[in-house]
Design a protein around this motif. Structure first.
Motif, PDB file in Angstrom:
ATOM      1  N   ASP A 163      75.434  45.409  21.577  1.00  0.00           N
ATOM      2  CA  ASP A 163      76.477  45.981  20.730  1.00  0.00           C
ATOM      3  C   ASP A 163      75.849  46.972  19.756  1.00  0.00           C
ATOM      4  OD1 ASP A 163      78.329  44.442  21.996  1.00  0.00           O
ATOM      5  OD2 ASP A 163      78.544  42.976  20.379  1.00  0.00           O
ATOM      6  N   MET A 164      76.642  47.941  19.342  1.00  0.00           N
ATOM      7  CA  MET A 164      76.080  49.021  18.529  1.00  0.00           C
ATOM      8  C   MET A 164      76.999  49.349  17.357  1.00  0.00           C
ATOM      9  SD  MET A 164      76.923  52.347  20.925  1.00  0.00           S
ATOM     10  CE  MET A 164      76.444  53.442  19.620  1.00  0.00           C
ATOM     11  N   ARG A 165      76.400  50.025  16.364  1.00  0.00           N
ATOM     12  CA  ARG A 165      77.148  50.542  15.227  1.00  0.00           C
ATOM     13  C   ARG A 165      76.812  52.015  15.053  1.00  0.00           C
ATOM     14  NH1 ARG A 165      75.931  47.490   9.990  1.00  0.00           N
ATOM     15  NH2 ARG A 165      78.015  48.120   9.346  1.00  0.00           N
ATOM     16  N   PHE A 166      77.735  52.740  14.436  1.00  0.00           N
ATOM     17  CA  PHE A 166      77.468  54.115  14.052  1.00  0.00           C
ATOM     18  C   PHE A 166      77.023  54.147  12.593  1.00  0.00           C
ATOM     19  CE2 PHE A 166      78.794  55.464  17.988  1.00  0.00           C
ATOM     20  CZ  PHE A 166      78.977  56.841  18.095  1.00  0.00           C
ATOM     21  N   ALA A 167      76.308  55.198  12.244  1.00  0.00           N
ATOM     22  CA  ALA A 167      75.822  55.362  10.873  1.00  0.00           C
ATOM     23  C   ALA A 167      76.268  56.724  10.344  1.00  0.00           C
ATOM     24  CB  ALA A 167      74.304  55.253  10.817  1.00  0.00           C
ATOM     25  N   ALA A 242      77.041  63.562   9.190  1.00  0.00           N
ATOM     26  CA  ALA A 242      77.255  63.268  10.609  1.00  0.00           C
ATOM     27  C   ALA A 242      77.451  61.777  10.795  1.00  0.00           C
ATOM     28  CB  ALA A 242      76.082  63.764  11.448  1.00  0.00           C
ATOM     29  N   TYR A 243      78.233  61.430  11.807  1.00  0.00           N
ATOM     30  CA  TYR A 243      78.501  60.026  12.147  1.00  0.00           C
ATOM     31  C   TYR A 243      77.955  59.810  13.551  1.00  0.00           C
ATOM     32  CZ  TYR A 243      81.205  55.653  11.713  1.00  0.00           C
ATOM     33  OH  TYR A 243      81.600  54.334  11.594  1.00  0.00           O
ATOM     34  N   VAL A 244      76.819  59.102  13.660  1.00  0.00           N
ATOM     35  CA  VAL A 244      76.076  59.019  14.913  1.00  0.00           C
ATOM     36  C   VAL A 244      75.632  57.575  15.170  1.00  0.00           C
ATOM     37  CG1 VAL A 244      75.237  61.398  14.698  1.00  0.00           C
ATOM     38  CG2 VAL A 244      73.872  59.512  13.776  1.00  0.00           C
ATOM     39  N   PRO A 245      75.273  57.229  16.412  1.00  0.00           N
ATOM     40  CA  PRO A 245      74.740  55.883  16.673  1.00  0.00           C
ATOM     41  C   PRO A 245      73.535  55.600  15.789  1.00  0.00           C
ATOM     42  CG  PRO A 245      75.283  56.971  18.730  1.00  0.00           C
ATOM     43  CD  PRO A 245      75.441  58.010  17.659  1.00  0.00           C
ATOM     44  N   GLU A 246      73.517  54.399  15.200  1.00  0.00           N
ATOM     45  CA  GLU A 246      72.496  54.114  14.207  1.00  0.00           C
ATOM     46  C   GLU A 246      71.082  54.138  14.772  1.00  0.00           C
ATOM     47  OE1 GLU A 246      73.309  50.359  12.438  1.00  0.00           O
ATOM     48  OE2 GLU A 246      73.061  49.208  14.276  1.00  0.00           O
ATOM     49  N   GLU A 247      70.901  53.777  16.068  1.00  0.00           N
ATOM     50  CA  GLU A 247      69.539  53.809  16.613  1.00  0.00           C
ATOM     51  C   GLU A 247      69.019  55.232  16.751  1.00  0.00           C
ATOM     52  OE1 GLU A 247      71.993  54.051  20.392  1.00  0.00           O
ATOM     53  OE2 GLU A 247      72.118  53.029  18.459  1.00  0.00           O
ATOM     54  N   MET A 248      69.946  56.206  16.912  1.00  0.00           N
ATOM     55  CA  MET A 248      69.527  57.602  16.962  1.00  0.00           C
ATOM     56  C   MET A 248      69.019  58.068  15.603  1.00  0.00           C
ATOM     57  SD  MET A 248      72.500  59.426  19.284  1.00  0.00           S
ATOM     58  CE  MET A 248      72.112  60.969  18.464  1.00  0.00           C
ATOM     59  N   ALA A 249      69.690  57.617  14.569  1.00  0.00           N
ATOM     60  CA  ALA A 249      69.325  58.051  13.215  1.00  0.00           C
ATOM     61  C   ALA A 249      68.198  57.229  12.614  1.00  0.00           C
ATOM     62  CB  ALA A 249      70.546  57.986  12.305  1.00  0.00           C
ATOM     63  N   ALA A 250      67.850  56.101  13.245  1.00  0.00           N
ATOM     64  CA  ALA A 250      66.900  55.154  12.655  1.00  0.00           C
ATOM     65  C   ALA A 250      65.575  55.782  12.220  1.00  0.00           C
ATOM     66  CB  ALA A 250      66.656  53.994  13.614  1.00  0.00           C
ATOM     67  N   PRO A 251      64.917  56.622  13.047  1.00  0.00           N
ATOM     68  CA  PRO A 251      63.632  57.188  12.592  1.00  0.00           C
ATOM     69  C   PRO A 251      63.766  58.012  11.312  1.00  0.00           C
ATOM     70  CG  PRO A 251      63.919  57.498  14.959  1.00  0.00           C
ATOM     71  CD  PRO A 251      65.228  57.024  14.431  1.00  0.00           C
ATOM     72  N   TRP A 252      64.864  58.761  11.189  1.00  0.00           N
ATOM     73  CA  TRP A 252      65.063  59.599  10.008  1.00  0.00           C
ATOM     74  C   TRP A 252      65.434  58.748   8.795  1.00  0.00           C
ATOM     75  CZ3 TRP A 252      63.350  64.298  10.810  1.00  0.00           C
ATOM     76  CH2 TRP A 252      63.368  64.814  12.103  1.00  0.00           C
ATOM     77  N   LEU A 253      66.125  57.637   9.033  1.00  0.00           N
ATOM     78  CA  LEU A 253      66.447  56.729   7.927  1.00  0.00           C
ATOM     79  C   LEU A 253      65.195  56.020   7.427  1.00  0.00           C
ATOM     80  CD1 LEU A 253      69.773  55.204   9.327  1.00  0.00           C
ATOM     81  CD2 LEU A 253      69.547  56.761   7.373  1.00  0.00           C
ATOM     82  N   ARG A 254      64.324  55.628   8.365  1.00  0.00           N
ATOM     83  CA  ARG A 254      63.086  54.955   7.961  1.00  0.00           C
ATOM     84  C   ARG A 254      62.173  55.883   7.173  1.00  0.00           C
ATOM     85  NH1 ARG A 254      63.432  52.489  13.222  1.00  0.00           N
ATOM     86  NH2 ARG A 254      62.087  54.123  14.065  1.00  0.00           N
TER      87      ARG A 254
END
Length: 306
Positions: A163-167, A242-254
């Motif tokens: 299951d996934m979430r958007f960020a 932007a509203y994108v899948p959280e795993e896509m944004a994860a490196p930039w969030l970290r």
């Protein structure tokens, strides 16, 4: 009649080569009675005597020698070809056509195909990257990959991702000059990066949840893309929210380059599924790919909505 005789030929050849019903039976894993019956049946069907029997030995007759000399090598070749077919079954070949979103290709398929393809060099996978829902039967695809709740009821779905979430994300630089929204409704006053869905050509409304109920917000902004990857790149470049899948944004969030907003309003969605027609029997190659992509055979799959 001659086709029926083929069944007894291998037994006859074993007896003729071993010069013994007992040794032939051991070699074939049959009883001596079954071997004798098979040879007698073959002789009856052919109308000739193939073996000369006495108390001490078993030798081929002239007709038996002719079969042994001319047909046995061809039977060996047939056995070799059948063995080769078994190898093809164990090492299937063919081209599999799959339609998938760009997000599915990047987040799931690339990693799993990296392990799958070297194991089966005879299998080719052709991926059509599309964000539209495709009629895989009409377009002659073997399968498609989409979010679980986007699939039709007549499809078999196999979960390939959790299951996934958007960020909802933006850069710190952007937020320094644009106050962060405190609720989904405030997004209408922000420069948001939109995604146009190819299926109907519509702008995708951003989907949130509040008090257990869905809340869709139609946002506006200067940029619209047909790829979710481009939406993320634009946000990373500091061009808006932007509203994108959280795993896509994860490196930039970290790394701290992007900041996540309104996380409490982000719903959980059924993850990616591989789907294919329920009326079509998967080929050997397709069955192997399904097994390789499957997330967990024991994990329950969400009910699919048409």
């Amino acid at each position: 009649m001659l086709r029926d005789a083929f069944a007894g030929l291998s037994v006859f050849f074993a007896v003729a080569e071993e010069r013994s019903f007992t040794r032939a039976a051991a070699r074939l894993g049959l009883s001596q009675t079954a071997v004798s019956h098979s040879v007698r049946t073959l002789e009856t069907r052919l109308g000739v005597r193939l073996l000369s029997r006495n108390s001490r030995s078993v030798v081929p007759t002239e007709a038996g020698e002719r079969l042994l000399r001319n047909v046995a090598p061809q039977m060996a070749q047939i056995d070799a070809e059948l063995a080769a077919l078994d190898e093809l079954r164990d090492r299937p070949t063919g081209t599999l056509r799959i339609t998938a979103s760009d997000h599915a290709v990047r987040s799931v398929l690339m990693g799993k195909l990296k392990r799958f393809l070297p194991q089966y060099p005879g299998i080719k996978v052709e991926i059509s990257t599309e964000n539209a829902l495709v009629d895989i039967v009409a377009e002659r695809f073997d399968a498609g990959v989409r979010l679980g709740d986007s699939l039709a009821q007549d499809m078999i779905a196999v979960r390939i991702a959790a299951d996934m979430r958007f960020a909802l994300v933006a850069t710190r630089t952007w937020l320094a000059s644009h106050p962060a929204p405190q609720s989904p409704e405030e997004l209408v006053r922000h420069n948001c990066i939109n995604l146009r869905l190819a299926t109907h050509g519509n702008i995708w409304p951003w989907e949130f949840v509040r008090d257990g109920r869905a809340l869709n917000v139609r946002v506006d902004g200067q940029l619209t893309f047909s790829s979710i990857l481009d939406c993320l790149d634009a946000a990373v470049a500091g061009l808006g929210l932007a509203y994108v899948p959280e795993e896509m944004a994860a490196p930039w969030l970290r790394s701290g380059h992007l900041v996540r907003l309104l996380e409490a309003y982000s719903p959980t969605w059924p993850g990616l599924h591989l789907y294919y027609p329920s009326r079509r029997q998967p080929s050997g190659a397709m069955a192997l790919l399904i097994a390789a992509l499957r997330l967990d055979a024991d994990e329950p799959i969400h009910r699919l909505r048409s």
